[in-house]
Write a protein that holds these residues in place. Structure first.
Motif, PDB file in Angstrom:
ATOM      1  N   GLU A   1       6.911 -29.938   7.437  1.00  0.00           N
ATOM      2  CA  GLU A   1       7.212 -29.905   8.980  1.00  0.00           C
ATOM      3  C   GLU A   1       6.475 -30.986   9.573  1.00  0.00           C
ATOM      4  O   GLU A   1       5.742 -31.810   9.033  1.00  0.00           O
ATOM      5  CB  GLU A   1       6.234 -28.518   9.755  1.00  0.00           C
TER       6      GLU A   1
ATOM      7  N   GLY B   1       9.316 -24.518  11.064  1.00  0.00           N
ATOM      8  CA  GLY B   1       7.831 -24.411  11.873  1.00  0.00           C
ATOM      9  C   GLY B   1       7.993 -24.430  13.275  1.00  0.00           C
ATOM     10  O   GLY B   1       9.213 -24.739  14.019  1.00  0.00           O
ATOM     11  N   ASN B   2       6.959 -24.145  14.013  1.00  0.00           N
ATOM     12  CA  ASN B   2       6.980 -24.210  15.645  1.00  0.00           C
ATOM     13  C   ASN B   2       7.652 -25.719  16.137  1.00  0.00           C
ATOM     14  O   ASN B   2       7.935 -25.643  17.278  1.00  0.00           O
ATOM     15  CB  ASN B   2       5.369 -24.075  15.940  1.00  0.00           C
TER      16      ASN B   2
ATOM     17  N   TYR C   1       0.382 -15.380   6.272  1.00  0.00           N
ATOM     18  CA  TYR C   1      -0.897 -16.061   5.787  1.00  0.00           C
ATOM     19  C   TYR C   1      -1.750 -15.215   5.851  1.00  0.00           C
ATOM     20  O   TYR C   1      -2.135 -14.365   6.356  1.00  0.00           O
ATOM     21  CB  TYR C   1      -1.103 -17.219   6.664  1.00  0.00           C
TER      22      TYR C   1
END
Ligand code: AHR
Length: 492
Positions: free
Chosen positions: A22, A66-67, A239
């Motif tokens: 990312e 990802g963000n 996670y």
């Protein structure tokens, strides 16, 4: 334990050994890419890092987030370097210099032998940006966006097959968070337009960000109502951490991963039944790992710098054991989980760490990932296990022996096993009578007296050895699995 050729779960899709890069912290800048590094190639990518990634044989890498992707304008990252804007990156509050973008990443991934799993921005953008990016990447030429790619020096299309429809759109932290109805609609319409551009692509519909999300698993049921027929996979992210230093509980966390996979598969099958569909939805576990060590440090990092040391978890030995159990869980669900990405690959919650301008090294979690990627290809077989069990804080009946088995016909049988017992060795007796004349070729062990031992640039304290001592007699494997250990028993 009993292992037999006829107890077949499924052929393993090698893409379960995928990873993730990312635009976050030093994953790209200072990780895979560092133009001033002594080992940098002509494109500015570090050769020492490439070598370590190639050792892992990573089949697919998710990119660019990802963000991050939920605020990304992909057009910023293509074309002449001097024209690329520096932007405020809002997901991680850094400066994104856009020195690396779609073309650089696709070229680098091809060089190291990995496919790209590309994510599109469904946070601040939508159908239009996604279909243009796909045209830019995959259309051969003769149209505005494909000719723009060619004018940028990439004559041949990148032929990116796998595309994620946004990232963690259920999360309050996500730029452009959506309700399940909103997400279902935009994901469907984006998928429809993308398939018109390139019908050969595979699409991943965005699932829940973890089992802890208040909308899990309703999110899956509602969003799949829209995307079931158009998407090929649904994503899962998870996670784990050991914040309260309860290692027995921590090592049982893969049972939650198991519950996650089962629940998502069941929800997919519910939607399948509701729609009277013939299609089976597969799972893409495209973010998974241990992540918690760096949380406090990250809270103190100043915003608006390029490549700050964010999410730099230093992994210890017990993290490697849980990563081993998570890999075992993926293998045992090879019939539904067709892709998975260890998040992430370099510096950011990663198996590989680097110093800016300096060394690169293997974290503890590098090893179970390496072993599974190297020896875990073929058919996943269901081991019938009779193991003593324990109760932990959040889980009951946790088997001390956690195991998966992989078979490559005429070639190799591999037993992956974690002994979760923190104080005692386990005696493994495994019936392999169906595999006539098979002999042990290696018993790899990852063990350490100290569950909190870590690797650094200077010292690799946690590394495997091949002195496990497993034996095969009269069709039975006999092995001593040391307390708290990761084992790979290879037979041929
Ligand atoms: O991998 C780190 C972050 O974790 C990703 O950007 C996001 O998708 C998830 O919350």
């Amino acid at each position: 334990m009993v292992v037999d050729k006829s107890y077949k779960i499924a052929e393993i899709d090698p893409r379960i050994y995928g990873s993730f890069v990312e635009h976050l912290g030093r994953a790209v800048y200072g990780g895979i890419y560092e133009a001033a590094h002594p080992t940098a190639d002509t494109y500015g990518f570090r050769n020492d890092v490439k070598t370590l990634i190639q050792e892992l044989n990573v089949p697919i890498i998710r990119y660019p987030g990802g963000n991050f992707v939920s605020g990304y304008n992909w057009e910023d990252g293509v074309g002449p370097l001097g024209d690329r804007p520096k932007r405020l990156e809002l997901a991680w509050r850094t400066i994104e210099p856009n020195e690396v973008g779609t073309n650089e990443f696709a070229r680098w991934a091809k060089e190291i032998g990995s496919e790209v799993m590309m994510a599109v921005n469904l946070g601040t953008r939508g159908v239009d940006a996604a279909r243009n990016l796909l045209e830019y990447c995959n259309h051969p030429g003769g149209s505005y966006w494909s000719d723009l790619r060619r004018s940028h020096g990439y004559e041949q299309p990148h032929k990116i097959k796998t595309w994620c429809l946004g990232n963690e759109m259920d999360g309050s932290w996500q730029i452009g968070q959506k309700t399940p109805q909103e997400y279902g609609r935009i994901a469907y319409e984006t998928a429809k337009a993308m398939r018109l551009v390139d019908p050969t692509i595979e699409l991943v519909s965005c699932g829940s960000s973890s089992t802890a999300m208040p909308t899990f698993p309703e999110w899956e049921a509602v969003t799949l109502d829209h995307t079931y027929e158009i998407a090929d996979y649904i994503s899962l992210h998870q996670y784990y951490g050991n914040r309260d230093h309860d290692s027995a509980n921590f090592l049982a966390r893969s049972m939650d991963m198991e519950h996650f996979i089962r629940t998502v598969a069941s929800t997919c099958d519910y939607v399948k039944a509701k729609k009277r569909s013939k299609k089976t939805m597969y799972l893409s576990f495209d973010e998974w790992n241990v992540w918690y060590h760096s949380n406090d440090t990250d809270a103190k990092i100043d915003p608006w710098t390029i490549g700050p040391p964010q999410l730099e978890d230093v992994y210890n030995f017990e993290d490697a054991l849980l990563v081993g159990s998570m890999l075992i869980t993926l293998l045992r669900h090879a019939d539904r989980v067709k892709m998975a990405c260890l998040a992430q690959l370099v510096n950011v919650i990663a198996p590989i760490m680097t110093e800016n301008g300096g060394r690169a090294w293997r974290q503890t979690i590098f090893y179970p990932y390496l072993h599974a990627s190297r020896y875990g290809r073929g058919e996943s077989l269901l081991p019938i296990v009779d193991s003593p069990k324990y109760d932990a804080q959040d889980y009951t009946d946790v088997p001390y022996l956690d195991s998966a088995v992989v078979y490559r016909e005429e070639e190799e049988l591999t037993i992956f096993a974690v002994n979760r017992h923190l104080d005692e060795a386990l005696g493994l007796r495994c019936d392999v009578r169906g595999f006539e004349d098979y002999r042990i070729i290696e018993h790899i062990v990852l063990e350490h007296e100290d569950l909190k031992a870590v690797n650094t640039a200077e010292v690799e304290s946690v590394k495997p050895h091949s002195r496990g001592g497993a034996e095969c007699r009269d069709g039975f494997v006999h092995a001593r699995l040391s307390k708290a250990s990761w084992n790979v028993i290879r037979l041929k």
